[in-house]
Write an enzyme that holds these catalytic residues in place. Structure first.
Site, PDB file in Angstrom:
ATOM      1  N   LYS A 237      -8.854  -2.416   4.930  1.00 34.59           N
ATOM      2  CA  LYS A 237      -8.979  -2.913   3.546  1.00 34.59           C
ATOM      3  C   LYS A 237      -7.875  -3.919   3.237  1.00 34.59           C
ATOM      4  CE  LYS A 237      -9.359   1.341   2.319  1.00 34.59           C
ATOM      5  NZ  LYS A 237      -9.571   2.686   1.901  1.00 34.59           N
TER       6      LYS A 237
ATOM      7  N   HIS B  39       0.857  -1.185   0.000  1.00 36.85           N
ATOM      8  CA  HIS B  39       0.000   0.000   0.000  1.00 36.85           C
ATOM      9  C   HIS B  39       0.885   1.224   0.000  1.00 36.85           C
ATOM     10  CE1 HIS B  39      -3.444   2.585   0.716  1.00 36.85           C
ATOM     11  NE2 HIS B  39      -2.643   3.260   1.513  1.00 36.85           N
TER      12      HIS B  39
ATOM     13  N   ASP C 269     -15.778   1.145   6.095  1.00 32.08           N
ATOM     14  CA  ASP C 269     -14.771   2.106   5.636  1.00 32.08           C
ATOM     15  C   ASP C 269     -15.329   2.961   4.506  1.00 32.08           C
ATOM     16  OD1 ASP C 269     -12.068   3.271   5.174  1.00 32.08           O
ATOM     17  OD2 ASP C 269     -12.354   2.264   3.261  1.00 32.08           O
TER      18      ASP C 269
ATOM     19  N   SER D  71      -8.649   2.877   8.225  1.00 33.56           N
ATOM     20  CA  SER D  71      -9.194   2.837   6.868  1.00 33.56           C
ATOM     21  C   SER D  71      -8.283   2.001   5.951  1.00 33.56           C
ATOM     22  CB  SER D  71      -9.310   4.276   6.355  1.00 33.56           C
ATOM     23  OG  SER D  71      -9.603   4.299   4.994  1.00 33.56           O
TER      24      SER D  71
ATOM     25  N   ARG E 104     -15.939  11.312   6.176  1.00 30.46           N
ATOM     26  CA  ARG E 104     -14.731  12.050   6.567  1.00 30.46           C
ATOM     27  C   ARG E 104     -14.344  13.047   5.486  1.00 30.46           C
ATOM     28  NH1 ARG E 104     -10.657   7.606   6.866  1.00 30.46           N
ATOM     29  NH2 ARG E 104      -9.175   9.258   7.313  1.00 30.46           N
TER      30      ARG E 104
HETATM   31  N1  URA Z   1      -6.535   6.280   1.980  1.00 33.40           N
HETATM   32  C1  URA Z   1      -7.495   5.525   2.564  1.00 33.40           C
HETATM   33  O1  URA Z   1      -7.847   4.472   2.056  1.00 33.40           O
HETATM   34  N2  URA Z   1      -8.019   5.950   3.713  1.00 33.40           N
HETATM   35  C2  URA Z   1      -7.658   7.097   4.314  1.00 33.40           C
HETATM   36  O2  URA Z   1      -8.187   7.408   5.363  1.00 33.40           O
HETATM   37  C3  URA Z   1      -6.672   7.886   3.697  1.00 33.40           C
HETATM   38  C4  URA Z   1      -6.124   7.456   2.525  1.00 33.40           C
END
Ligand code: URA
Length: 411
Positions: free
Chosen positions: A187, A82, A161, A183, A168
């Site tokens: 995932k 990521h 999320d 978040s 958000r």
């Molecule tokens: N990327 C995400 O998936 N979530 C966040 O909160 C910020 C960046």
């Protein structure tokens, strides 16, 4: 659970327990906790933070809010990466097929671009026919067939999320380390993986502007990974100049293809190799061999075919997505390139239409920049600094004015 009391306790800096956080998230997904309450909770977290135990509980609740990947008993290592997002960051496009060549499975669930940062899904969708809306069962079959999937978050994958991030986004509560951690990690952990490499960026083109902030986010994500028994490695990478030579959706896919076919972008490939090394546990030489033999390129073609695209289109992308105007932006003086500001390049590509200001905006796969000069290069007046791909001459003028201040040449 009395939700206003729970919000008040967080607002006053109290630590919530795992059960309370789990109930809050469960009830948010069903709609029993309404958006106004969840937005207030997010704001309370923004100001008061969360303990590592609370952050882990939030991550766990969010990852279990929907479907997760499950695999047969004997399976290869499940790995992923990521990136917290950068300008010109197309590492995933090369890394995913590369690690699949090494016998790992990579169920990469990615996002779309927002603001100045691009998104892997938008880039991949510039390949005609390529579909990212796979079900988890289809994705699992594809992993068994070719070891790699690049897909989007479905409505049933971490729905908490999806709902919370949308909230958000419109309530100024995105930049909160525990909320970002939960978040991102929910995932990734819903992929049921064993190894994860995090590329945490800092600098003008990154979400985190300073290395100190980036460290805090990295530590928070590592702590959650530990709690879930996932091997998490972290790289902190500067994002002061764009990665590689291209920014923009189709233009970045073209650059990634060039790299898989032997034309190097050294800074880009350095990140691909170091991240692949961390999750495959193989030495760089072995990874380089998969690139040099064409195995990685063949795996990428197999991925495109499996998800509805035609590999024959890959070498035609510059024609398929040719922008109406391509302008050569040249140096006004001789010297050394001292700065190519990633944030400014990202902003300029957003104005061209390569990115989106809000999640519902459409993007234009044709526009952006390529042949971007690198910091440290010596140039003469008149040398090419980058090409601007735009939809109109007016857009070119606008981009030239932003890019002129983004590039600094010192005598
Ligand atoms: N990327 C995400 O998936 N979530 C966040 O909160 C910020 C960046």
């Amino acid at each position: 659970m009395h939700v206003p009391t729970l919000i008040a306790r967080k607002r006053d800096g109290e630590e919530l327990n795992q059960q309370e956080i789990q109930s809050l998230i469960d009830d948010f997904v069903t709609g029993e906790v309404v958006d106004a309450q969840m937005a207030s909770f997010a704001m309370a977290v923004y100001f008061k933070g969360m303990s590592p135990a609370e952050t882990a509980a939030l991550t766990f609740a969010m990852l279990n809010s929907g479907e997760t990947f499950s695999f047969p008993n004997a399976h290869p290592p499940i790995v992923d990466k990521h990136s917290t997002g950068g300008i010109g960051d197309k590492v995933s496009l090369i890394l995913a097929p590369l690690v699949a060549c090494c016998g790992c499975w990579i169920p990469m669930v990615s996002g779309r671009g927002l603001g100045i940062t691009g998104g892997t899904l938008d880039k991949m969708e510039s390949i005609p026919g390529f579909r990212v809306d796979l079900s988890i069962s289809r994705a699992t079959e594809q992993l068994q067939e070719i070891g790699v999937v690049m897909m989007g978050q479905t409505d049933r994958f971490c729905p908490a999320d999806k709902k919370l991030y949308a909230l958000r986004d419109v309530t100024a509560t995105v930049p909160s380390i525990p909320l970002i951690t939960a978040s991102i990690m929910s995932k990734k952990l819903a992929e049921t993986l064993q190894r994860l490499v995090l590329d945490v960026k800092y600098g003008s083109g990154a979400f985190m502007k300073t290395i100190e902030e980036a460290h805090l986010l990295a530590e928070s994500m590592i702590a959650v990974g530990k709690q879930m028994n996932v091997e998490v490695s972290v790289e902190m990478n500067p994002m002061e100049e764009p990665l590689g030579h291209a920014v923009g959706n189709a233009l970045e896919v073209i650059e990634a293809i060039d790299c898989m076919r032997g034309n190097d972008s050294p800074d880009l490939m350095a990140l691909v190799l170091s991240q692949a090394e961390k999750i495959t546990h193989l030495p760089k030489e072995k990874l380089q061999a998969y690139l040099a033999s064409g195995a990685c390129w063949e795996k990428f073609c197999a991925l495109i075919h499996a998800q509805g695209g035609n590999p024959d289109d890959l070498l035609l992308l510059s024609k398929i997505h040719q922008a109406p105007v391509i302008h050569e932006f040249r140096a006004e003086k001789s010297g050394t390139i001292h700065r190519v500001d990633a944030g400014a390049c990202g902003q300029a590509s957003l104005l061209l239409g390569a990115g989106r200001n809000k999640s519902t905006d459409a993007i234009d796969p044709r526009v952006g920049f390529d042949q971007i000069v690198k910091v440290g290069t010596c140039v003469n007046a008149g040398d090419l600094l980058m090409r601007i791909h735009a939809t109109s001459p007016e857009q070119v003028l606008q981009a030239v004015s932003s890019i002129s201040s983004a590039i600094e040449i010192r005598a």
